[in-house]
Write a protein that holds these residues in place. Structure first.
Motif, PDB file in Angstrom:
ATOM      1  N   GLY A  72       0.774  -1.238   0.000  1.00 35.60           N
ATOM      2  CA  GLY A  72       0.000   0.000   0.000  1.00 35.60           C
ATOM      3  C   GLY A  72       0.807   1.290   0.000  1.00 35.60           C
ATOM      4  N   GLU A 119       3.158   8.432   0.155  1.00 36.62           N
ATOM      5  CA  GLU A 119       1.747   8.250   0.517  1.00 36.62           C
ATOM      6  C   GLU A 119       1.478   6.767   0.695  1.00 36.62           C
ATOM      7  N   HIS A 120       0.376   6.461   1.337  1.00 35.92           N
ATOM      8  CA  HIS A 120       0.023   5.063   1.584  1.00 35.92           C
ATOM      9  C   HIS A 120      -1.497   4.902   1.584  1.00 35.92           C
ATOM     10  N   SER A 121      -1.930   3.668   1.515  1.00 41.94           N
ATOM     11  CA  SER A 121      -3.369   3.370   1.575  1.00 41.94           C
ATOM     12  C   SER A 121      -3.692   2.532   2.813  1.00 41.94           C
ATOM     13  N   ILE A 122      -2.856   2.612   3.828  1.00 42.75           N
ATOM     14  CA  ILE A 122      -3.074   1.861   5.059  1.00 42.75           C
ATOM     15  C   ILE A 122      -4.236   2.493   5.817  1.00 42.75           C
ATOM     16  N   LYS A 123      -5.166   1.683   6.250  1.00 41.97           N
ATOM     17  CA  LYS A 123      -6.331   2.140   7.014  1.00 41.97           C
ATOM     18  C   LYS A 123      -6.059   1.879   8.488  1.00 41.97           C
ATOM     19  N   PHE A 124      -5.500   2.862   9.172  1.00 39.12           N
ATOM     20  CA  PHE A 124      -5.102   2.683  10.571  1.00 39.12           C
ATOM     21  C   PHE A 124      -6.307   2.386  11.466  1.00 39.12           C
ATOM     22  N   GLU A 125      -7.433   2.994  11.168  1.00 43.73           N
ATOM     23  CA  GLU A 125      -8.619   2.759  12.017  1.00 43.73           C
ATOM     24  C   GLU A 125      -9.053   1.285  11.931  1.00 43.73           C
ATOM     25  N   GLU A 126      -8.901   0.658  10.763  1.00 43.74           N
ATOM     26  CA  GLU A 126      -9.230  -0.752  10.630  1.00 43.74           C
ATOM     27  C   GLU A 126      -8.234  -1.600  11.403  1.00 43.74           C
TER      28      GLU A 126
END
Length: 119
Positions: free
Chosen positions: A99, A106-113
């Motif tokens: 990601g 930039e990244h596509s990591i979903k920290f909330e998930e």
């Protein structure tokens, strides 16, 4: 060029991306770099907003390097087209697998998930 013109824009030369990265690392050691520059009677000016990383082995920077020290080491002095090709290859590897995009900017990591999964 700067000594002749006093013009920061005119003095900025094209540089290879690996060399630019090392320049940033050196600038992080400001006191050491200042002592080296003073010992050699030179001044180091680097303005990130003006940097040109579109170096080519057939350009002005390479001509100056050859005149001063011989052939630039190919390991560090990568042509701009080669840098773009390598970055595209890394993006193809890293974007879908971990990601990361734009060379790690930039990244596509979903920290909330991830935080929800850890609870």
């Amino acid at each position: 060029m700067h000594a002749l013109t006093g013009d920061d824009q005119a003095a900025e030369i094209s540089i290879a991306v690996p060399v630019d990265e090392m320049t940033h690392a050196m600038l992080a050691q400001a006191q050491l770099l200042h002592r080296i520059a003073k010992r050699h009677g030179i001044q180091i000016i680097h303005q990130t907003d003006q940097e040109h990383t579109d170096y080519t082995s057939a350009g002005y920077t390479a001509d100056c390097y050859r005149a001063a020290w011989g052939q630039p080491p190919a390991r560090y002095w990568l042509d701009h087209a080669e840098v773009l090709q390598r970055r595209a290859h890394l993006a193809d590897l890293y974007t879908p697998s971990i990601g990361m995009g734009r060379s790690g900017r930039e990244h596509s990591i979903k920290f909330e998930e991830l935080a929800g999964a850890a609870v």
